[in-house]
Design a protein around this motif. Structure first.
Motif, short mmCIF file in Angstrom:
data_model
loop_
_atom_site.label_atom_id
_atom_site.label_comp_id
_atom_site.label_asym_id
_atom_site.label_seq_id
_atom_site.Cartn_x
_atom_site.Cartn_y
_atom_site.Cartn_z
N GLU A 1 121.72 -11.88 45.50
CA GLU A 1 120.78 -11.56 44.45
C GLU A 1 120.05 -12.50 43.47
OE1 GLU A 1 122.94 -7.96 43.89
OE2 GLU A 1 122.18 -7.53 42.05
N PRO A 2 120.49 -13.58 42.87
CA PRO A 2 119.87 -13.65 41.83
C PRO A 2 118.47 -14.56 42.45
CG PRO A 2 122.12 -14.82 41.85
CD PRO A 2 121.80 -14.47 43.15
N TYR A 3 118.66 -15.05 44.41
CA TYR A 3 116.82 -15.83 44.05
C TYR A 3 116.32 -14.62 44.36
CZ TYR A 3 119.19 -19.63 44.62
OH TYR A 3 119.76 -21.14 44.89
N SER A 4 116.38 -13.15 45.15
CA SER A 4 115.36 -12.16 45.47
C SER A 4 115.50 -11.59 44.06
CB SER A 4 116.04 -10.80 46.08
OG SER A 4 118.03 -10.97 46.04
N GLU A 5 115.93 -11.26 43.47
CA GLU A 5 115.99 -10.98 42.12
C GLU A 5 114.61 -11.75 40.94
OE1 GLU A 5 116.56 -8.14 40.71
OE2 GLU A 5 117.66 -7.47 42.19
N ALA A 6 114.88 -13.20 41.01
CA ALA A 6 113.31 -13.86 40.43
C ALA A 6 112.54 -13.54 41.72
CB ALA A 6 114.13 -15.14 40.90
N ALA A 7 112.63 -13.79 43.06
CA ALA A 7 111.24 -13.57 43.63
C ALA A 7 110.97 -12.50 43.36
CB ALA A 7 111.77 -13.46 45.29
N LYS A 8 111.37 -11.52 43.39
CA LYS A 8 111.19 -9.79 42.68
C LYS A 8 110.02 -10.14 41.34
CE LYS A 8 113.67 -6.83 44.91
NZ LYS A 8 115.27 -6.61 44.47
N LEU A 9 110.83 -11.04 40.33
CA LEU A 9 109.94 -11.10 38.72
C LEU A 9 109.38 -11.88 39.27
CD1 LEU A 9 111.06 -10.57 35.79
CD2 LEU A 9 112.21 -12.53 36.07
N PHE A 10 108.71 -12.84 39.85
CA PHE A 10 107.76 -13.88 39.91
C PHE A 10 106.82 -12.96 40.93
CE2 PHE A 10 110.69 -16.24 37.42
CZ PHE A 10 110.10 -16.63 36.70
N GLY A 11 106.66 -12.68 41.89
CA GLY A 11 106.09 -12.88 43.18
C GLY A 11 105.95 -11.80 43.83
N LYS A 12 105.61 -10.34 43.24
CA LYS A 12 104.79 -9.47 43.36
C LYS A 12 103.57 -9.35 42.87
CE LYS A 12 108.25 -6.38 41.47
NZ LYS A 12 108.58 -4.66 41.05
N GLU A 13 102.20 -9.16 43.98
CA GLU A 13 101.18 -9.05 43.99
C GLU A 13 100.66 -7.83 42.30
OE1 GLU A 13 99.68 -10.07 48.48
OE2 GLU A 13 98.26 -8.90 47.43
N LYS A 14 101.96 -6.68 42.98
CA LYS A 14 100.86 -5.85 42.45
C LYS A 14 102.54 -5.27 41.56
CE LYS A 14 97.31 -4.06 44.35
NZ LYS A 14 96.94 -4.66 46.12
N GLU A 15 102.14 -4.43 40.58
CA GLU A 15 103.74 -4.35 39.52
C GLU A 15 104.98 -3.07 40.86
OE1 GLU A 15 106.94 -4.40 37.89
OE2 GLU A 15 104.89 -5.55 37.01
N LYS A 16 103.18 -2.31 41.60
CA LYS A 16 104.98 -0.82 42.20
C LYS A 16 104.83 -1.55 43.77
CE LYS A 16 101.40 2.92 41.65
NZ LYS A 16 100.41 1.47 40.95
N ASP A 17 104.62 -2.91 43.59
CA ASP A 17 104.70 -3.23 45.08
C ASP A 17 105.48 -3.68 46.18
OD1 ASP A 17 101.96 -3.60 46.36
OD2 ASP A 17 101.87 -5.34 46.57
N ASP A 18 106.00 -3.63 47.11
CA ASP A 18 107.61 -4.02 47.47
C ASP A 18 107.51 -5.04 48.29
OD1 ASP A 18 106.30 -2.22 49.63
OD2 ASP A 18 107.36 -0.76 49.31
N LEU A 19 106.60 -5.78 48.30
CA LEU A 19 105.78 -6.85 49.08
C LEU A 19 106.19 -7.92 47.67
CD1 LEU A 19 102.90 -6.04 51.27
CD2 LEU A 19 105.61 -6.66 52.02
N ILE A 20 106.69 -9.36 48.39
CA ILE A 20 106.56 -10.62 47.91
C ILE A 20 105.96 -11.45 47.81
CG2 ILE A 20 108.35 -12.77 47.22
CD1 ILE A 20 110.05 -10.51 46.83
N ASN A 21 105.18 -12.15 48.02
CA ASN A 21 103.96 -12.52 48.19
C ASN A 21 104.25 -14.22 47.88
OD1 ASN A 21 101.72 -14.45 48.65
ND2 ASN A 21 100.25 -12.68 48.11
N LEU A 22 104.41 -15.44 48.21
CA LEU A 22 104.86 -16.72 47.51
C LEU A 22 103.49 -17.65 46.47
CD1 LEU A 22 107.24 -17.96 50.30
CD2 LEU A 22 107.24 -16.32 49.16
N THR A 23 102.87 -17.24 47.14
CA THR A 23 101.17 -17.06 46.74
C THR A 23 101.70 -16.96 45.63
OG1 THR A 23 100.62 -17.52 48.74
CG2 THR A 23 98.74 -16.99 46.84
N TYR A 24 101.85 -15.91 44.40
CA TYR A 24 101.65 -15.12 44.00
C TYR A 24 103.15 -15.84 42.90
CZ TYR A 24 97.96 -12.17 43.78
OH TYR A 24 97.10 -11.56 43.27
N ILE A 25 104.09 -16.43 43.51
CA ILE A 25 105.31 -16.70 42.98
C ILE A 25 105.04 -18.54 42.16
CG2 ILE A 25 106.99 -18.30 43.11
CD1 ILE A 25 108.13 -16.57 44.97
N CYS A 26 103.27 -18.79 42.92
CA CYS A 26 103.14 -20.48 42.71
C CYS A 26 102.09 -19.72 41.46
CB CYS A 26 102.12 -20.70 43.76
SG CYS A 26 103.46 -21.18 44.82
#
Ligand SMILES: *Cc1c(COP(=O)(O)O)cnc(C)c1O
Length: 679
Positions: A326-351
């Motif tokens: 959970e800590p990782y997936s929550e952090a991924a959601k926090l930083f990796g969404k392209e758009k607010e209501k997206d359900d995709l995590i984009n590693l480029t966006y984390i960066c």
């Protein structure tokens, strides 16, 4: 009296410690790693860089990359005292040509070893070249990567079937330069912990006076459940999202744990492409107080390598939360969404969201990256890629540059000096020498391919790179009648190709199919047009082809080639460019380095990789090829060389540009505009 000065508190890394760090030192490695030598190379540079990485005053960088192209067959040729496991040799390569009888009777024989099989293409070769230049510059940098136990894959061509991928077997325990450590780190997942052994491989400077370690993570341990053991088998395994997410977790999360386990004091984490994005999540979760988030962001740098969609990793949120805790997936959601209501995590966006410093890999790519990610446009710098000059300059050109040392100075230490080569443009002796240096290279290639009756005085075109749609690997065959016509009108042509398509890339494999078909169509014309495609493109063939052909063909669809680097290897050896206007070439296009043709990208619409513009661009290619052939045969008439020819001017212009397109200059730019840590 206790001495409390910081100097005294610094750790000095000793050979005794190195030896005790190596797993099974006494049984396996004691003859190859001694207090004097590391596989035949001096031990001191290792002790020095390790001391620096452990130091809490010296500044250091961690460079995280999914792949590294480093090959002791072409650079840093380490020695083994025992005979090497035969699996690590790679002596024979098959050829598919329009002289099928030769293909049937002969194979290419070399006495090279297998590249350390932990790369897939240009991204990895750039990472390897960067580590080598870091060593040349004496920078304190630790690379982090993965020990791919089955490499990328082995390539086999079957007529009418295209490329058949086979499993590659190699033995890391008998590979010169590679040592396992006692360190084992663990990462946590929803399915339990994964244990990772650390390995080390050192990259030395050209003068063997300094070195940088690459730390490789390996899940192939009996302590792991079987499905985890296979996680570090194959690079870019992509048949299931499970592999993709866990391989990235190993690199990013495991990478940070590896640095901690080694006790390194790291100031900047450099993410070579988004694959390593989870490293940021790990550091974020370790923050004791989130007020330090801004400081953390300042310690991250990121190189974005591609405008191509498939180059950006996107995962469904459900998959991330199913696999990571959970800590990782929550952090991924926090930083990796392209758009607010997206359900995709984009590693480029984390960066993009978190790295204070971001670079694209050529000026044109900077422009495109800013268009693709307008929200981050102001953060994106452009630092053009390079290649490691000592790896990619052929012996005959090294000899040439040394002979003209009064003009070129210490080019080994300062590759920028190659820019001075234009001072020799009117020197008749130099013009003769540079053409002869090229002929020496070409003879070497012709000798390796002698069974196919190739000729050193025939115009030879090279194309070798990863086979991907936007690179248009079959463009030159779009209308084979045109090639035949040019050969009839002007003179014979030899075309040599090589390249691998990702095993799951059906479009890429279809291109190989298509190339094999075209080669077959040219069977009746093999007196005037010889075409050869070599199996299992690797850095050895990368060097051989870029060093030895006359013209390097580069025909990606603009603007999808972020940089490209194989042409940079070619220019260092006076090989002319026949290229579309994309990537690094844009920056050298007005320097008369060959022929620039085809579609030019302008404006703010990026366009699509689907529309390959094969009709128009192949026509432009044939027009330019005709010009190149005319000039070639005016320059080299069956071995009689016209030293006044503008071909030789172009060769000199190429070398001059090589003074810029090297990783030494690139790393200095990284340091000056992103890292700010080395003097
Ligand atoms: C240089 C190199 C590449 C990269 O070539 P590009 O022109 O950037 O596509 C890929 N593979 C190997 C083996 C190389 O040596």
């Amino acid at each position: 009296m206790e001495n409390t000065s910081t100097k005294q508190q610094e750790t000095t890394y000793t050979f005794e410690r190195f030896r005790s760090d190596i797993f099974q030192y006494d049984t396996v490695y004691k003859d190859d790693v001694t207090d004097q030598q590391y596989f035949g190379f001096p031990i001191e540079p290792i002790l020095a860089v390790e001391s620096s990485l452990l130091s809490n005053t010296a500044k250091s960088i961690a460079y995280l990359s999914m792949e590294y192209g480093i090959a002791p067959s072409i650079y840093n040729s380490f020695q083994l005292t025992k005979p090497m496991d035969n699996k690590n040799n790679f002596f024979t390569h098959e050829v598919f040509s329009n002289q099928w009888l030769c293909d049937y009777l002969f194979k290419i024989k070399t006495d090279k070893m297998l590249d350390i099989p932990i790369y897939g293409g240009g991204l990895g070769v750039l990472a390897g070249d960067s580590m080598k230049s870091a060593a040349d510059l004496g920078f304190s940098i630790a690379g982090i990567g993965i020990l791919w136990n089955k490499g990328y894959f082995k390539q086999k061509f079957w007529y009418k079937h295209g490329q058949i991928p086979e499993e590659l077997m190699w033995n890391p325990n008998s590979y010169p330069g590679l040592v396992p450590l006692n360190n084992i780190v663990e990462i946590t997942t929803k399915e339990g912990n994964i244990k990772l052994r650390l390995w080390k491989y050192y990259v030395y400077s050209y003068d063997k006076k300094s070195a940088c370690p690459i730390i490789l993570l390996d899940s192939n341990l009996p302590e792991n459940p079987e499905h985890f053991q296979k996680l570090t088998d194959q690079l870019y395994r992509s048949d299931d999202v499970w592999w993709k997410i866990l391989q990235r977790a190993i690199l990013g999360i495991g990478g940070i744990k590896a640095l901690e386990s080694l006790g390194y004091n790291i100031d900047i984490y450099h993410l070579n492409e988004g694959h390593a994005a989870f490293a940021f999540l790990e550091k974020y979760l370790q923050l004791t107080d989130k007020v330090h988030l801004d400081a953390l962001k300042k310690s991250f740098a990121y190189t974005c390598h591609t405008p191509v969609e498939a180059g950006h990793d996107r995962f469904h949120m459900n998959d991330v939360s199913r696999i990571l805790t959970e800590p990782y997936s929550e952090a991924a959601k926090l930083f990796g969404k392209e758009k607010e209501k997206d359900d995709l995590i984009n590693l480029t966006y984390i960066c993009l969201n978190n790295c204070m410093n971001i670079n694209a890999v050529a000026q044109k790519h900077g422009e495109i990256t800013r268009l693709q990610f307008p929200k981050f446009a102001s953060k994106v710098k452009a630092i053009t890629n390079g290649v490691h000059s000592h790896t990619w300059i052929s012996q005959s050109f090294k000899d040439l540059f040394n002979k003209y040392q009064p003009v070129l100075g210490n080019w080994e230490n300062t590759p920028e000096n190659l820019e001075k080569v234009t001072q020799l443009k009117n020197d008749e002796a130099f013009r003769k020498d540079i053409f002869e240096a090229h002929q020496i290279n070409k003879r070497q290639l012709m000798n390796i391919l002698r069974h196919w009756q190739v000729d050193e005085n025939v115009l030879t075109i090279g194309w070798a790179r990863r086979i991907a749609g936007y690179k248009r690997p079959a463009l030159i065959f779009h209308d084979v009648q045109k090639i035949i016509q040019i050969a009839r009108d002007i003179g014979p042509i030899q075309i040599i190709l090589a390249g691998k398509a990702h095993p799951n890339d059906n479009i890429g494999s279809a291109h190989i199919d298509e190339i094999l078909d075209h080669i077959d169509q040219l069977n009746a014309y093999n007196e005037i047009v010889k075409v050869l495609i070599l199996e299992n493109y690797d850095t050895y063939f990368g060097k051989l082809l870029t060093n030895c052909v006359d013209v390097w063909l580069n025909n990606p669809l603009p603007p999808f080639e972020a940089s490209g680097t194989s042409g940079m290897k070619a220019i260092l050896n006076g090989v002319l460019q026949l290229s579309t206007l994309d990537g690094w070439v844009v920056e050298a296009a007005d320097k008369d380095i060959g022929w620039i043709f085809g579609f030019q990208h302008k404006g703010s619409d990026i366009g699509t990789e689907q529309d390959l513009r094969l009709d128009e661009d192949s026509k432009a290619l044939y027009d330019n090829l005709r010009e190149a052939a005319e000039l070639y045969y005016q320059t080299n008439n069956k071995g009689a060389v016209n030293l006044k020819s503008s071909w030789i001017d172009k060769m000199i212009n190429c070398v001059q540009q090589g003074g810029f397109f090297n990783t030494q200059r690139m790393l200095k730019e990284y340091n000056n505009s992103m890292w700010h840590i080395f003097k």
